[in-house]
Design a protein around this motif. Structure first.
Motif, PDB file in Angstrom:
ATOM      1  N   SER A  69      19.820  23.389  45.213  1.00 21.83           N
ATOM      2  CA  SER A  69      20.507  24.618  44.826  1.00 21.83           C
ATOM      3  C   SER A  69      21.500  24.367  43.697  1.00 21.83           C
ATOM      4  O   SER A  69      21.901  23.232  43.434  1.00 21.83           O
ATOM      5  CB  SER A  69      21.229  25.223  46.035  1.00 21.83           C
ATOM      6  OG  SER A  69      20.299  25.568  47.052  1.00 21.83           O
ATOM      7  N   THR A  70      21.904  25.454  43.047  1.00 23.44           N
ATOM      8  CA  THR A  70      22.877  25.387  41.959  1.00 23.44           C
ATOM      9  C   THR A  70      24.142  26.106  42.392  1.00 23.44           C
ATOM     10  O   THR A  70      24.092  27.275  42.794  1.00 23.44           O
ATOM     11  CB  THR A  70      22.322  26.037  40.679  1.00 23.44           C
ATOM     12  OG1 THR A  70      21.150  25.330  40.263  1.00 23.44           O
ATOM     13  CG2 THR A  70      23.356  26.002  39.560  1.00 23.44           C
ATOM     14  N   ILE A  71      25.272  25.396  42.316  1.00 21.77           N
ATOM     15  CA  ILE A  71      26.557  25.970  42.719  1.00 21.77           C
ATOM     16  C   ILE A  71      27.410  26.171  41.475  1.00 21.77           C
ATOM     17  O   ILE A  71      27.573  25.253  40.662  1.00 21.77           O
ATOM     18  CB  ILE A  71      27.295  25.057  43.722  1.00 21.77           C
ATOM     19  CG1 ILE A  71      26.476  24.920  45.011  1.00 21.77           C
ATOM     20  CG2 ILE A  71      28.674  25.608  44.040  1.00 21.77           C
ATOM     21  CD1 ILE A  71      25.630  23.691  45.095  1.00 21.77           C
ATOM     22  N   THR A  72      27.934  27.376  41.316  1.00 22.81           N
ATOM     23  CA  THR A  72      28.841  27.676  40.205  1.00 22.81           C
ATOM     24  C   THR A  72      30.061  28.396  40.762  1.00 22.81           C
ATOM     25  O   THR A  72      30.066  28.870  41.901  1.00 22.81           O
ATOM     26  CB  THR A  72      28.168  28.568  39.144  1.00 22.81           C
ATOM     27  OG1 THR A  72      27.737  29.788  39.759  1.00 22.81           O
ATOM     28  CG2 THR A  72      26.976  27.870  38.520  1.00 22.81           C
ATOM     29  N   ARG A  73      31.096  28.474  39.921  1.00 20.74           N
ATOM     30  CA  ARG A  73      32.275  29.261  40.264  1.00 20.74           C
ATOM     31  C   ARG A  73      32.438  30.364  39.232  1.00 20.74           C
ATOM     32  O   ARG A  73      32.221  30.142  38.040  1.00 20.74           O
ATOM     33  CB  ARG A  73      33.527  28.389  40.289  1.00 20.74           C
ATOM     34  CG  ARG A  73      33.798  27.721  41.632  1.00 20.74           C
ATOM     35  CD  ARG A  73      35.007  26.836  41.571  1.00 20.74           C
ATOM     36  NE  ARG A  73      35.465  26.451  42.901  1.00 20.74           N
ATOM     37  CZ  ARG A  73      36.326  25.473  43.129  1.00 20.74           C
ATOM     38  NH1 ARG A  73      36.817  24.771  42.120  1.00 20.74           N
ATOM     39  NH2 ARG A  73      36.699  25.191  44.358  1.00 20.74           N
ATOM     40  N   SER A  74      32.814  31.555  39.713  1.00 23.74           N
ATOM     41  CA  SER A  74      33.086  32.640  38.783  1.00 23.74           C
ATOM     42  C   SER A  74      34.344  32.312  37.993  1.00 23.74           C
ATOM     43  O   SER A  74      35.055  31.346  38.295  1.00 23.74           O
ATOM     44  CB  SER A  74      33.267  33.956  39.543  1.00 23.74           C
ATOM     45  OG  SER A  74      34.411  33.884  40.372  1.00 23.74           O
ATOM     46  N   THR A  75      34.648  33.121  36.998  1.00 23.86           N
ATOM     47  CA  THR A  75      35.803  32.856  36.138  1.00 23.86           C
ATOM     48  C   THR A  75      37.087  32.725  36.944  1.00 23.86           C
ATOM     49  O   THR A  75      37.911  31.839  36.700  1.00 23.86           O
ATOM     50  CB  THR A  75      35.959  33.984  35.098  1.00 23.86           C
ATOM     51  OG1 THR A  75      34.745  34.085  34.349  1.00 23.86           O
ATOM     52  CG2 THR A  75      37.111  33.697  34.159  1.00 23.86           C
ATOM     53  N   ALA A  76      37.243  33.613  37.936  1.00 29.08           N
ATOM     54  CA  ALA A  76      38.456  33.582  38.761  1.00 29.08           C
ATOM     55  C   ALA A  76      38.275  32.728  40.006  1.00 29.08           C
ATOM     56  O   ALA A  76      39.171  32.641  40.842  1.00 29.08           O
ATOM     57  CB  ALA A  76      38.836  35.002  39.169  1.00 29.08           C
ATOM     58  N   GLY A  77      37.119  32.110  40.125  1.00 29.76           N
ATOM     59  CA  GLY A  77      36.759  31.457  41.377  1.00 29.76           C
ATOM     60  C   GLY A  77      37.557  30.214  41.700  1.00 29.76           C
ATOM     61  O   GLY A  77      37.811  29.376  40.844  1.00 29.76           O
TER      62      GLY A  77
END
Length: 270
Positions: free
Chosen positions: A211-219
């Protein structure tokens, strides 16, 4: 005369045998029918349901792609306690909002894209806030398991995270524990956790693969908030946000004097 008497005795014995056989045959038929009735009375606890955010309706049967449910809650509620359910989601651009708390008690639920897409166009399961943003909804997993296959998962970003209890997209792991599985998904972390151990001392298992994990801008959300409770974490072949490690994506870890984490048993270094 003796021969005639013997014939009579044999005939009488034969009649008794025939009578006993008929009694056996009748009772065997009764027993077979009783067993068949009992088996037919056992409910089928293995269910398959379909969701379509555009054309579905929760008044549908949900048992075919032509009669899909609309909401995640309707499909989960339709799976009986003690049962197993596979829930197929029509692929993107469909978005499935968690807009109410969904309780999974003693159930095994798997969400998966109807198209089994390895990349792109995955159905989106999105955590939502209440209208006043004082509550964020999610899956309550109690003595149950939930897995996601070929999906996109998005946690929420409340205006004030400190006022929001039980913030995980998956939360409240208690009773006998839980299993949370993620396979070939995209996880976007807002400010809330993906899995939050908000109560209980039962152990839980979080497994993430491919899987691919990212964070949103405010995350600033994490994959797992262990909340100082026992957990098992397995991860392999995942893509993490640039510059971050699995340790950076966890909270609520207990460490000893040497810095070793001892409440989370992990397949990766924490």
């Amino acid at each position: 005369m003796a021969f005639t008497a013997l014939e009579t005795e044999i005939a009488a014995l034969t009649g008794k045998v025939d009578s006993l056989y008929e009694t056996y045959r009748t009772k065997a038929q009764t027993i077979d029918q009783s067993v068949a009735n009992a088996l037919n009375a056992i409910p089928n606890n293995s269910k398959t349901y379909y969701l379509n955010a555009a054309t579905g309706a929760d008044t549908n049967s949900g048992t075919s792609s032509s009669q899909p449910f609309r909401t995640l809650k309707a499909a989960c509620d339709a799976v009986p306690v003690g049962g197993h359910g596979i829930i197929y989601l029509a692929a993107a651009p469909h978005v499935y909002d968690i807009d109410a708390d969904i309780y999974l008690r003693r159930k095994t639920i798997q969400f998966r894209s109807q198209a089994n897409l390895t990349t792109g166009n995955r159905p989106i399961i999105r955590q939502r806030l209440s209208a006043d943003e004082n509550e964020v909804y999610g899956f309550y997993v109690q003595d149950a398991s939930v897995s996601f296959v070929y999906c996109a998962l998005e946690t929420a970003t409340p205006a004030d995270l400190e006022t929001v209890p039980s913030d995980g997209l998956v939360r409240r792991i208690d009773m006998m524990g839980a299993l949370v599985g993620v396979l070939f998904c995209d996880i976007t972390l807002g400010t809330t956790s993906f899995v939050n151990r908000s109560s209980g001392t039962a152990s839980m298992w979080l497994q993430i693969y491919g899987s691919t994990i990212t964070r949103s801008t405010a995350g600033r959300g994490v994959l797992l908030n262990a909340a100082q409770q026992p957990a098992i974490f397995g991860a392999s072949n995942n893509v993490l946000p640039e510059g971050l490690t699995y340790s950076d994506l966890m909270a609520g870890l207990k460490t000893d004097a040497t810095g070793r984490v001892y409440n989370v048993l992990s397949s990766t270094e924490l």
